[in-house]
Scaffold this motif. Structure first.
Motif, PDB file in Angstrom:
ATOM      1  N   LEU A 196       0.660  -1.454   0.129  1.00 27.98           N
ATOM      2  CA  LEU A 196      -0.079   0.215   0.011  1.00 27.98           C
ATOM      3  C   LEU A 196       0.881   1.287  -0.034  1.00 27.98           C
ATOM      4  CD1 LEU A 196      -2.879  -0.835   2.625  1.00 27.98           C
ATOM      5  CD2 LEU A 196      -2.983  -0.620   0.178  1.00 27.98           C
ATOM      6  N   THR A 197       0.548   2.244  -1.209  1.00 23.56           N
ATOM      7  CA  THR A 197       1.111   3.401  -0.805  1.00 23.56           C
ATOM      8  C   THR A 197       0.059   4.595  -0.732  1.00 23.56           C
ATOM      9  OG1 THR A 197       1.327   3.586  -3.333  1.00 23.56           O
ATOM     10  CG2 THR A 197       3.029   2.341  -2.140  1.00 23.56           C
ATOM     11  N   GLY A 198      -0.727   4.528  -0.548  1.00 25.01           N
ATOM     12  CA  GLY A 198      -2.021   5.438  -0.544  1.00 25.01           C
ATOM     13  C   GLY A 198      -2.368   5.837  -1.793  1.00 25.01           C
ATOM     14  N   GLY A 199      -2.040   5.152  -2.849  1.00 27.98           N
ATOM     15  CA  GLY A 199      -2.400   5.839  -4.462  1.00 27.98           C
ATOM     16  C   GLY A 199      -1.322   6.375  -4.797  1.00 27.98           C
ATOM     17  N   LYS A 200      -0.243   6.530  -4.285  1.00 23.29           N
ATOM     18  CA  LYS A 200       0.987   7.354  -4.660  1.00 23.29           C
ATOM     19  C   LYS A 200       2.249   6.859  -5.149  1.00 23.29           C
ATOM     20  CE  LYS A 200      -1.149  10.553  -1.234  1.00 23.29           C
ATOM     21  NZ  LYS A 200      -1.318  10.261   0.031  1.00 23.29           N
ATOM     22  N   GLY A 201       2.135   5.527  -5.102  1.00 20.75           N
ATOM     23  CA  GLY A 201       3.449   4.997  -5.172  1.00 20.75           C
ATOM     24  C   GLY A 201       3.627   4.665  -6.918  1.00 20.75           C
ATOM     25  N   VAL A 202       2.638   4.567  -7.550  1.00 18.65           N
ATOM     26  CA  VAL A 202       2.803   4.114  -9.015  1.00 18.65           C
ATOM     27  C   VAL A 202       3.617   5.218  -9.972  1.00 18.65           C
ATOM     28  CG1 VAL A 202       1.672   3.387 -11.004  1.00 18.65           C
ATOM     29  CG2 VAL A 202       0.855   2.746  -8.843  1.00 18.65           C
ATOM     30  N   ARG A 203       4.524   4.767 -10.797  1.00 20.78           N
ATOM     31  CA  ARG A 203       5.309   5.762 -11.597  1.00 20.78           C
ATOM     32  C   ARG A 203       4.911   5.134 -13.032  1.00 20.78           C
ATOM     33  NH1 ARG A 203       5.089   7.794  -7.798  1.00 20.78           N
ATOM     34  NH2 ARG A 203       6.710   8.911  -6.520  1.00 20.78           N
ATOM     35  N   VAL A 204       4.311   5.753 -14.098  1.00 23.61           N
ATOM     36  CA  VAL A 204       4.231   5.317 -15.531  1.00 23.61           C
ATOM     37  C   VAL A 204       5.130   5.810 -16.499  1.00 23.61           C
ATOM     38  CG1 VAL A 204       2.224   5.106 -17.167  1.00 23.61           C
ATOM     39  CG2 VAL A 204       1.561   4.960 -14.838  1.00 23.61           C
ATOM     40  N   THR A 222      -2.205  11.675  -6.463  1.00 24.29           N
ATOM     41  CA  THR A 222      -2.890  11.884  -5.308  1.00 24.29           C
ATOM     42  C   THR A 222      -3.854  10.753  -4.920  1.00 24.29           C
ATOM     43  OG1 THR A 222      -4.660  12.962  -5.916  1.00 24.29           O
ATOM     44  CG2 THR A 222      -2.818  14.442  -5.739  1.00 24.29           C
ATOM     45  N   GLY A 223      -4.446  11.009  -3.508  1.00 25.00           N
ATOM     46  CA  GLY A 223      -5.471   9.982  -3.166  1.00 25.00           C
ATOM     47  C   GLY A 223      -6.544   9.991  -4.379  1.00 25.00           C
ATOM     48  N   GLY A 224      -6.654  11.496  -4.883  1.00 22.42           N
ATOM     49  CA  GLY A 224      -8.064  11.565  -5.817  1.00 22.42           C
ATOM     50  C   GLY A 224      -8.323  12.903  -5.376  1.00 22.42           C
ATOM     51  N   ARG A 254       9.061  -5.462  -3.139  1.00 21.63           N
ATOM     52  CA  ARG A 254       8.564  -6.098  -4.285  1.00 21.63           C
ATOM     53  C   ARG A 254       7.819  -5.262  -5.224  1.00 21.63           C
ATOM     54  NH1 ARG A 254       4.266  -9.736  -2.885  1.00 21.63           N
ATOM     55  NH2 ARG A 254       3.931  -8.412  -1.331  1.00 21.63           N
ATOM     56  N   VAL A 255       7.944  -5.528  -6.543  1.00 21.40           N
ATOM     57  CA  VAL A 255       7.398  -4.599  -7.569  1.00 21.40           C
ATOM     58  C   VAL A 255       6.653  -5.369  -8.597  1.00 21.40           C
ATOM     59  CG1 VAL A 255       8.638  -2.416  -7.059  1.00 21.40           C
ATOM     60  CG2 VAL A 255       9.291  -4.216  -8.860  1.00 21.40           C
TER      61      VAL A 255
END
Ligand code: AMP
Ligand code: GLY
Length: 440
Positions: free
Chosen positions: A150-158, A229-231, A179-180
């Motif tokens: 869990l990263t609060g919706g902030k961990g993804v990089r595209v 952000t979280g949204g 792990r990723v």
């Protein structure tokens, strides 16, 4: 018998849940912050950390809770639903094991592959960051880099969107994740569909009921710029679909949710599907094991079926009621602390003018205020590191709902930031054009 519902969590989503519960039950609430909106609705609110399963069970016991609803994923991951269920309080929210569908993105993708759930992107999971970096180099195309936890919706990089491949590799080397997941970059328009789910036990039908599609806005700044952000806000239309969707797209998303639930017989609570409508159809961005925040604030205010009827049917082994929705569009906009999400200014005193929200309502539309991660202290309202409050406009069209939401935002005093573009005709048209171009 009248129900006594315990609500866990103190954000905007939980304020929306509280509002949906109070017409039909006595409400008790606990969270690590004191949300003034929830406090006004609840018979009692107690400051207990959302992950303190023992403290939450003790509160449930003290108040004689007959049902519980868990808002945040952190509580699910900490086993709060397990602990309440073990203590005999039926909890609308999955066990920590079942919540892995959200809390472990590597498990989530493997689960989809194993069970043949439609819409799964191409992916690989890694524990060795050097191997992950080699994979990025070798992959022909862009990737989404996702920490498994869990990263609060902030961990993804595209890559190809927020970062270059070199930056993605530097991110993996610096961040030190265990792990990723690396997965194919999906291109399209995102939408959310949330479902109410009861466990299979004692039930021959009516395990799952779906709610209208919503579009959230994850990026911090207008025009979908800046960090995730979280949204920052979200909108829904008067029916089940969004203006850029066909009814068939919604049905595809529902099929994904149904096949997921079929593979999870013990699952109960909300199953949230985040989808990407791509040139090749609907793909799954992720699942969450709870209501979306902000999406709960779009969905629950238009739910005409009493939410408590859903909760009691889920508990009692009855088929869930068919859901009725008021056919109104909704636009939700969050006011967030300055610097959110990278460097949020916590502990700043803010003013929220409730009367200006009430004044934003029109003859054909309504305006609602939802408090979120604010702390109500004796001398006033203070920001935390997360989103402060949201307003929701409800009207016949998205455009009218957006105007109401903007009027209601006069409630925001100094020191808060808002994405004013959410739900505007321009932005919605860009979404429609984007999908039209992809389908061309
Ligand atoms: P998540 O934490 O999985 O919701 O991801 C956060 C955001 O990252 C999503 O809302 C998307 O905007 C973006 N994202 C996640 N996975 C992908 C993907 N495979 N392709 C493109 N964007 C993605
Ligand atoms: N709206 C995104 C989330 O709740 O995770």
């Amino acid at each position: 018998m009248s129900e006594t519902v315990l609500l866990v969590g103190g954000g905007g989503r939980e304020h929306a849940i509280a509002r949906a519960v109070v017409p039909d039950a006595d409400l008790y609430a606990c969270a690590s912050n004191r949300n003034p909106g929830i406090a006004e609705l609840a018979a009692e609110t107690r400051i207990v950390d959302e992950t303190d399963a023992e403290g939450i069970v003790a509160f449930a016991d003290d108040v004689g809770a007959t049902l519980a609803v868990v808002g945040p994923e952190s509580a699910l991951a900490a086993g709060v639903a397990d602990a309440l269920d073990d203590a005999g309080v039926y909890t609308f929210g999955p066990s920590a094991e079942a919540a892995r569908i959200e809390t472990d993105k590597a498990y989530q993708r493997r689960f989809m592959r194993e069970h043949g759930i439609p819409g799964c992107p191409d992916f690989e999971t890694f524990e060795d960051m050097d191997a992950a970096c080699d994979y990025i180099d070798a992959y022909d195309g862009d990737l989404a880099v996702k920490p498994a936890g869990l990263t609060g919706g902030k961990g993804v990089r595209v890559t190809g969107d927020q970062v270059t491949k070199a930056e993605a590799k530097a991110y993996l080397r610096d961040a030190d994740y265990d792990r990723v997941v690396l997965e194919e970059r999906l291109i399209g328009e995102e939408f959310t569909v949330q479902a109410f789910v009861a466990s299979e036990e004692r039930r021959s039908s009516g395990r799952i009921r779906t709610t209208p599609a919503v579009q959230d806005h994850k990026r911090a700044y207008e025009g979908d710029e800046g960090p995730n952000t979280g949204g920052m806000g979200s909108y829904s239309d008067a029916g089940s679909t969004l203006p850029f969707m066909n009814p068939g797209d919604y049905d595809e998303a529902v099929e994904v949710l149904e096949s997921t639930v079929d593979a999870l017989p013990d699952y109960k609570g909300v199953l949230y599907g985040q989808f990407m409508l791509t040139a090749d159809g609907v793909r799954v961005v992720e699942f969450n094991a709870r209501f979306g925040d902000p999406e709960a604030m779009n969905t629950l205010p238009v739910l005409e079926t009493p939410f408590c009827d859903v909760l009691t049917a889920a508990r009692d082994g009855d088929p869930l009621p068919e859901l009725d929705f008021d056919s109104q569009a909704t636009v939700c906009k969050y006011a967030v602390p300055a610097g959110y999400p990278t460097d949020p200014e916590a502990g700043a005193r803010i003013e929220v003018d409730e009367a200006s929200v009430a004044r934003a309502a029109t003859d054909d539309g309504d305006a609602l205020l939802f408090y979120a991660s604010v702390d109500a202290r004796e001398d006033g309202l203070y920001t935390t590191t997360s989103r402060a409050f949201a307003v929701v406009g409800l009207a016949e069209t998205i455009t009218d709902a957006e105007v109401i939401a903007e009027d209601a935002l006069a409630a925001a005093g100094e020191g808060l930031r808002i994405r004013h573009d959410i739900g505007t005709p321009d932005l919605v048209q860009r979404r429609i054009d984007h999908v039209a171009q992809l389908r061309d």
